[in-house]
Motif scaffolding. Structure first.
Motif, PDB file in Angstrom:
ATOM      1  N   ARG A   1      26.856  40.574  49.560  1.00  0.00           N
ATOM      2  CA  ARG A   1      27.406  41.822  50.083  1.00  0.00           C
ATOM      3  C   ARG A   1      28.830  42.000  49.555  1.00  0.00           C
ATOM      4  O   ARG A   1      29.625  41.055  49.560  1.00  0.00           O
ATOM      5  N   PRO A   2      29.189  43.195  49.075  1.00  0.00           N
ATOM      6  CA  PRO A   2      30.550  43.410  48.565  1.00  0.00           C
ATOM      7  C   PRO A   2      31.605  43.063  49.614  1.00  0.00           C
ATOM      8  O   PRO A   2      31.390  43.226  50.820  1.00  0.00           O
ATOM      9  N   THR A   3      32.726  42.571  49.136  1.00  0.00           N
ATOM     10  CA  THR A   3      33.800  42.134  50.030  1.00  0.00           C
ATOM     11  C   THR A   3      35.102  42.839  49.696  1.00  0.00           C
ATOM     12  O   THR A   3      35.307  43.320  48.584  1.00  0.00           O
ATOM     13  N   VAL A   4      35.991  42.887  50.691  1.00  0.00           N
ATOM     14  CA  VAL A   4      37.356  43.376  50.514  1.00  0.00           C
ATOM     15  C   VAL A   4      38.290  42.311  51.054  1.00  0.00           C
ATOM     16  O   VAL A   4      38.095  41.806  52.163  1.00  0.00           O
ATOM     17  N   THR A   5      39.297  41.966  50.284  1.00  0.00           N
ATOM     18  CA  THR A   5      40.260  40.952  50.698  1.00  0.00           C
ATOM     19  C   THR A   5      41.673  41.505  50.583  1.00  0.00           C
ATOM     20  O   THR A   5      42.023  42.102  49.563  1.00  0.00           O
ATOM     21  N   ALA A   6      42.478  41.299  51.638  1.00  0.00           N
ATOM     22  CA  ALA A   6      43.882  41.686  51.612  1.00  0.00           C
ATOM     23  C   ALA A   6      44.732  40.458  51.333  1.00  0.00           C
ATOM     24  O   ALA A   6      44.487  39.381  51.891  1.00  0.00           O
ATOM     25  N   TYR A   7      45.727  40.606  50.475  1.00  0.00           N
ATOM     26  CA  TYR A   7      46.645  39.508  50.153  1.00  0.00           C
ATOM     27  C   TYR A   7      48.077  39.923  50.473  1.00  0.00           C
ATOM     28  O   TYR A   7      48.389  41.120  50.572  1.00  0.00           O
ATOM     29  N   LEU A   8      48.929  38.924  50.589  1.00  0.00           N
ATOM     30  CA  LEU A   8      50.317  39.192  50.961  1.00  0.00           C
ATOM     31  C   LEU A   8      51.072  39.893  49.844  1.00  0.00           C
ATOM     32  O   LEU A   8      51.828  40.831  50.073  1.00  0.00           O
ATOM     33  N   ASP A   9      50.876  39.450  48.594  1.00  0.00           N
ATOM     34  CA  ASP A   9      51.574  40.070  47.469  1.00  0.00           C
ATOM     35  C   ASP A   9      50.728  39.922  46.210  1.00  0.00           C
ATOM     36  O   ASP A   9      49.641  39.348  46.227  1.00  0.00           O
ATOM     37  N   ASP A  10      51.243  40.442  45.080  1.00  0.00           N
ATOM     38  CA  ASP A  10      50.477  40.455  43.831  1.00  0.00           C
ATOM     39  C   ASP A  10      50.185  39.049  43.323  1.00  0.00           C
ATOM     40  O   ASP A  10      49.112  38.784  42.782  1.00  0.00           O
ATOM     41  N   GLU A  11      51.160  38.144  43.496  1.00  0.00           N
ATOM     42  CA  GLU A  11      50.954  36.770  43.030  1.00  0.00           C
ATOM     43  C   GLU A  11      49.831  36.096  43.807  1.00  0.00           C
ATOM     44  O   GLU A  11      48.960  35.428  43.237  1.00  0.00           O
ATOM     45  N   PHE A  12      49.851  36.302  45.109  1.00  0.00           N
ATOM     46  CA  PHE A  12      48.814  35.721  45.960  1.00  0.00           C
ATOM     47  C   PHE A  12      47.447  36.306  45.573  1.00  0.00           C
ATOM     48  O   PHE A  12      46.441  35.595  45.502  1.00  0.00           O
ATOM     49  N   GLU A  13      47.406  37.615  45.292  1.00  0.00           N
ATOM     50  CA  GLU A  13      46.141  38.246  44.903  1.00  0.00           C
ATOM     51  C   GLU A  13      45.628  37.657  43.589  1.00  0.00           C
ATOM     52  O   GLU A  13      44.436  37.333  43.467  1.00  0.00           O
ATOM     53  N   ALA A  14      46.510  37.506  42.597  1.00  0.00           N
ATOM     54  CA  ALA A  14      46.093  36.948  41.313  1.00  0.00           C
ATOM     55  C   ALA A  14      45.554  35.541  41.478  1.00  0.00           C
ATOM     56  O   ALA A  14      44.508  35.178  40.909  1.00  0.00           O
ATOM     57  N   ARG A  15      46.251  34.719  42.293  1.00  0.00           N
ATOM     58  CA  ARG A  15      45.782  33.348  42.522  1.00  0.00           C
ATOM     59  C   ARG A  15      44.445  33.342  43.255  1.00  0.00           C
ATOM     60  O   ARG A  15      43.549  32.557  42.941  1.00  0.00           O
ATOM     61  N   GLY A  16      44.319  34.215  44.247  1.00  0.00           N
ATOM     62  CA  GLY A  16      43.075  34.265  45.010  1.00  0.00           C
ATOM     63  C   GLY A  16      41.889  34.685  44.154  1.00  0.00           C
ATOM     64  O   GLY A  16      40.802  34.106  44.247  1.00  0.00           O
ATOM     65  N   VAL A  17      42.101  35.691  43.304  1.00  0.00           N
ATOM     66  CA  VAL A  17      41.030  36.139  42.419  1.00  0.00           C
ATOM     67  C   VAL A  17      40.691  35.050  41.410  1.00  0.00           C
ATOM     68  O   VAL A  17      39.503  34.790  41.123  1.00  0.00           O
ATOM     69  N   ALA A  18      41.703  34.373  40.867  1.00  0.00           N
ATOM     70  CA  ALA A  18      41.455  33.291  39.907  1.00  0.00           C
ATOM     71  C   ALA A  18      40.651  32.167  40.558  1.00  0.00           C
ATOM     72  O   ALA A  18      39.726  31.612  39.941  1.00  0.00           O
ATOM     73  N   ASP A  19      40.988  31.821  41.796  1.00  0.00           N
ATOM     74  CA  ASP A  19      40.231  30.778  42.495  1.00  0.00           C
ATOM     75  C   ASP A  19      38.783  31.204  42.716  1.00  0.00           C
ATOM     76  O   ASP A  19      37.855  30.400  42.573  1.00  0.00           O
ATOM     77  N   ALA A  20      38.592  32.490  43.058  1.00  0.00           N
ATOM     78  CA  ALA A  20      37.229  32.986  43.283  1.00  0.00           C
ATOM     79  C   ALA A  20      36.415  32.945  41.994  1.00  0.00           C
ATOM     80  O   ALA A  20      35.238  32.568  41.998  1.00  0.00           O
TER      81      ALA A  20
END
Length: 588
Positions: free
Chosen positions: A319-338
């Protein structure tokens, strides 16, 4: 070609492919097989005797798409069809007829519009930086494809360009046109204008072109500009054998002059047109299509896509997901980990993409993926066959074909590539050596996929043909691309980042029409996904805290995994070396 060209088509595709006489309008949603329909329709016309291949012109917007179309037609046993871009077709006609009409050689083509503009700026005593020159070049292109005179342009764009007032922009454009005429050159848009002018002014030329090409098919019709539409009308004359294929929901080039009204109003312009809707998607899963349909609900010309296959047993997990991150760096790291987790679970890196609105967003993502040991390719950079290591390898393969060989094709190609530096194991991700290794490995895979009786010479010739048609192989890397660059492509797994106000929609989209185009960009990104779709956004990224994109609200929480969103954001740990506290889920 064995069997019928209609074999293997679904009911709607077969209806479209059977409509051999125009006018015909095929409204084809994302992943519904429009290129298949176009090529099988032409093949069906040839096998039934309705078409002569050399009298068919299939028009599209990129050389790569035209090359793919020619390849499909060839495999269907239909060589000889003119599958070209608007510009390639117009330039061919200009070069053929100009010497007869003008009693002189055709003008040359401007190879660098910005450089010529810089020379024109000097002549009117303007000192402009390169970004301003690029913006003025874009204005020239827009003026011409929308068929505006300089005076009409000034009325339409009274704000000027950057700090350059409109009267100076007009003066610079006038100087550019004068300099171009003095050098006997045409720019990209002039090719279409000159071809149209020649057809209008020379009845014998128009008659010759119309005699040569009797049947027209235009792909991506939602992207046609007024200039291209005018040229198409001149090619047709009073005939009606026209098939257009498009999807208004994928109109994302209005800023360059694309006008979806030509598609949306096709029935009004041609009251007896046959209209076929392709809404059965062979690409995306039902959960992904639910998100896409939710975003475009109620929009003009929107198709409601349905999945061609039943939901997979693990559909709930996808199922498609939506994730909120604190800032751009956190988002980039989170996407890279995924992404790293997907690859560790067995996903093919060629089937994973990270998509974003602007090129600037790629910087943090490339760095984060490199730290996660994920090799990437950024679309919009150098073309595959322009990479120095690829050019060197193609030359070496063609040179090796001169001498007799005794090994198999794969063995011969591997030997050539080993001599150039290909190793069994790839270097670490994120470095130039890894990029070169991936490029050479892609060439070896092409050899492995070639028919068993392919010779080294034939393989070298095939590489040359692919380079000419921009038919690039896929490298075993994760793809990073802007939403514009992603159009026409697809991946099993898509990560759509930056789903925040100011990024998507972009901050300078202020009018209803501009926001609507941003919505269509988001739709294009969503419909690139076949199996899984993850969307994300970051609260921080500058002086002001961002809000989630209005498009997320339009999609609605019923289409995304809100529970997983809250769990993944509330439970996320701050990456080492980063600042701030853990993020929370967006308010709904």
């Amino acid at each position: 070609m064995s069997g019928s060209a209609l074999d293997g088509l679904d009911e709607s595709q077969r209806e479209a492919a059977s409509a051999l006489r125009g006018p015909v309008c095929v409204l084809a949603g994302a992943g519904t097989g429009k290129t298949r329909v176009i090529t099988h329709r032409i093949a069906h016309g040839v096998e039934t005797g309705a078409y002569t291949p050399t009298r068919v012109m299939a028009v599209t917007f990129t050389s790569k798409a035209a090359g793919e179309m020619r390849g499909r037609l060839h495999r269907l046993g239909v060589p000889g069809v003119a599958a070209r871009t608007f510009h390639a077709a117009a330039l061919s006609q200009l070069n053929f007829f100009w010497p007869t009409v003008a009693k002189d050689a055709a003008p040359g083509i401007v190879d660098n519009k910005v450089r010529l503009l810089a020379h024109a700026a000097e002549s009117v005593r303007l000192e402009l930086d390169r970004p301003t020159l690029r913006d003025v070049a874009a204005e020239i292109e827009w003026r011409k494809v929308t068929l505006r005179s300089l005076d009409a342009y000034a009325r339409a764009r009274p704000e000027g360009v950057g700090g350059l007032p409109v009267d100076r922009v007009v003066a610079l454009q006038r100087a550019y046109e004068q300099l171009k005429d003095e050098r006997r050159q045409l720019d990209f848009e002039d090719v279409l204008l000159a071809c149209a002018g020649m057809l209008e002014a020379e009845p014998r030329v128009a008659a010759a072109v119309r005699e040569q090409y009797r049947h027209f098919t235009v792909d991506e019709f939602q992207d046609v500009s007024p200039l291209q539409h005018r040229l198409l009308d001149l090619w047709l004359g009073d005939r009606r054998d026209l098939c257009v294929v498009g999807d208004a929901s994928q109109t994302i080039y209005s800023f360059t002059g694309a006008d979806a009204s030509f598609l949306l109003d096709f029935e009004r312009r041609h009251p007896d047109a046959r209209v076929v809707r392709l809404e059965r998607s062979y690409r995306s899963s039902p959960p992904v299509l639910a998100v896409a349909n939710g975003l475009m609900r109620g929009r003009p010309g929107a198709l409601r896509l349905v999945a061609a296959t039943a939901p997979a047993p693990d559909a709930a997990a996808e199922r498609p997901t939506v994730t909120a991150y604190l800032d751009d760096e956190f988002e980039a790291r989170g996407v890279a980990d995924a992404v790293a987790r997907q690859l560790a679970a067995g996903a093919d890196p060629r089937q994973v993409a990270v998509l974003y609105r602007t090129h600037a967003q790629s910087l943090a993502l490339v760095d984060a993926l490199s730290r996660a040991h994920v090799a990437t390719t950024v679309l919009g950079g150098r073309r595959f066959f322009d990479v120095p290591e690829v050019r060197q390898a193609v030359m070496a393969i063609r040179a090796a074909a001169v001498a007799p060989t005794t090994g198999s094709l794969v063995a011969d190609v591997r030997a050539v590539l080993r001599g150039l530096g290909l190793t069994d194991d790839p270097p670490p991700a994120g470095a130039a050596l890894r990029e070169a290794w991936e490029a050479r490995a892609a060439l070896l895979r092409l050899a492995e996929e070639a028919p068993a009786d392919t010779t080294l010479k034939a393989f070298g010739d095939e590489l040359q043909r692919r380079a000419k048609d921009q038919h690039e192989p896929t490298v075993r890397t994760v793809t990073l691309a802007t939403l514009h660059a992603a159009k026409g492509l697809e991946w099993d797994h898509v990560h759509l980042v930056g789903m925040a106000e100011g990024l998507l929609p972009i901050s300078y989209a202020t009018t209803f029409e501009q926001v609507d185009e941003e919505r269509r960009l988001a739709y294009v990104g969503i419909t690139r996904a076949a199996r899984t779709l993850s969307m994300s956004w970051a609260r921080g990224g500058g002086r002001q805290e961002r809000l989630p994109s209005r498009f997320l609200r339009e999609i609605g929480t019923g289409s995304v995994d809100e529970v997983n969103m809250r769990r993944s954001t509330a439970g996320a740990r701050r990456p080492a070396g980063s600042r701030g506290t853990r993020p929370s889920a967006p308010s709904r």
